[in-house]
Scaffold this active site. Sequence first.
Site, mmCIF file in Angstrom:
data_model
loop_
_atom_site.group_PDB
_atom_site.id
_atom_site.type_symbol
_atom_site.label_atom_id
_atom_site.label_comp_id
_atom_site.label_asym_id
_atom_site.label_seq_id
_atom_site.Cartn_x
_atom_site.Cartn_y
_atom_site.Cartn_z
ATOM 1 N N HIS A 1 0.986 -1.475 0.035
ATOM 2 C CA HIS A 1 -0.243 -0.229 -0.072
ATOM 3 C C HIS A 1 0.932 1.416 -0.229
ATOM 4 C CE1 HIS A 1 -2.885 -3.295 0.759
ATOM 5 N NE2 HIS A 1 -2.726 -2.981 2.391
ATOM 6 N N ARG A 2 1.903 1.649 -0.443
ATOM 7 C CA ARG A 2 2.984 2.304 -0.278
ATOM 8 C C ARG A 2 3.417 2.194 0.757
ATOM 9 N NH1 ARG A 2 5.083 2.936 -6.176
ATOM 10 N NH2 ARG A 2 4.200 1.630 -6.585
ATOM 11 N N LEU A 3 3.354 2.226 1.390
ATOM 12 C CA LEU A 3 3.813 2.489 3.288
ATOM 13 C C LEU A 3 5.109 1.981 3.647
ATOM 14 C CD1 LEU A 3 0.794 2.565 5.975
ATOM 15 C CD2 LEU A 3 2.114 4.085 4.934
#
Length: 191
Positions: free
Chosen positions: A169-171
């Site tokens: 999630h692009r974290l």
Amino acid sequence: MTDPFQLFDTWLVEARAHEPNDPTAMALATADAAGKPSVRMVLLRGHDANGFVFYTNRHSRKAGDMAGNPHVALLFHWKSLRRQIRIEGPITLATDAESDAYFATRSRDSQLGAWASDQSQPLDSRATFEARFAEMEQRFMGQPVPRPPHWGGYRVTPERIEFWQDREHRLHERRVFIREGSGWREALLYP
Ligand SMILES: Cc1cc2nc3c(=O)[nH]c(=O)nc-3n(C[C@H](O)[C@H](O)[C@H](O)COP(=O)(O)O)c2cc1C
């Protein structure tokens, strides 16, 4: 708190096991005395708590940049691991003894190439380079090839090292180590 050099070692071991080629390849960004940047790949040839060492021709464009502005940045990108490491700091010249020791481990062809090449200076043709290479073969026939005076190492003493790991999630996980005196302060950043 982890020592960033230990973490670097762990990631490099994993990169050596996973990357299909050149796991020690890193982009080296320099800027000239007027602040204009340029970037190219070099190979990491040594590292320890004193810094990260690469070798090059000291007449090259990058060498000219570093002579006018010692601040550089290094970037490793290990695509197969979805990781990058960013390193920033000033350079110092490796000692002659250190450069000699590393030069002695190179293949004879690379050693002769270092004499034949005037890196970053235009050559009129490939044939000129080959003629110079042949000239150097003759010159050093039957003897060890010494290190050319214009070839040697640079050590980047890191002031900041960032370890970037792709996460869902692009974290992305970004661990940043900033030098403070003889130690490091760690911060965790997100995208
Ligand atoms: C994977 C890779 C590794 C390289 N390693 C080195 C190196 O360790 N030292 C070096 O001088 N050039 C190396 N080169 C060539 C440099 O990228 C560059 O073309 C050359 O050093 C001239 O750069 P400059 O004109 O900016 O000084 C490498 C190139 C690649 C693609």
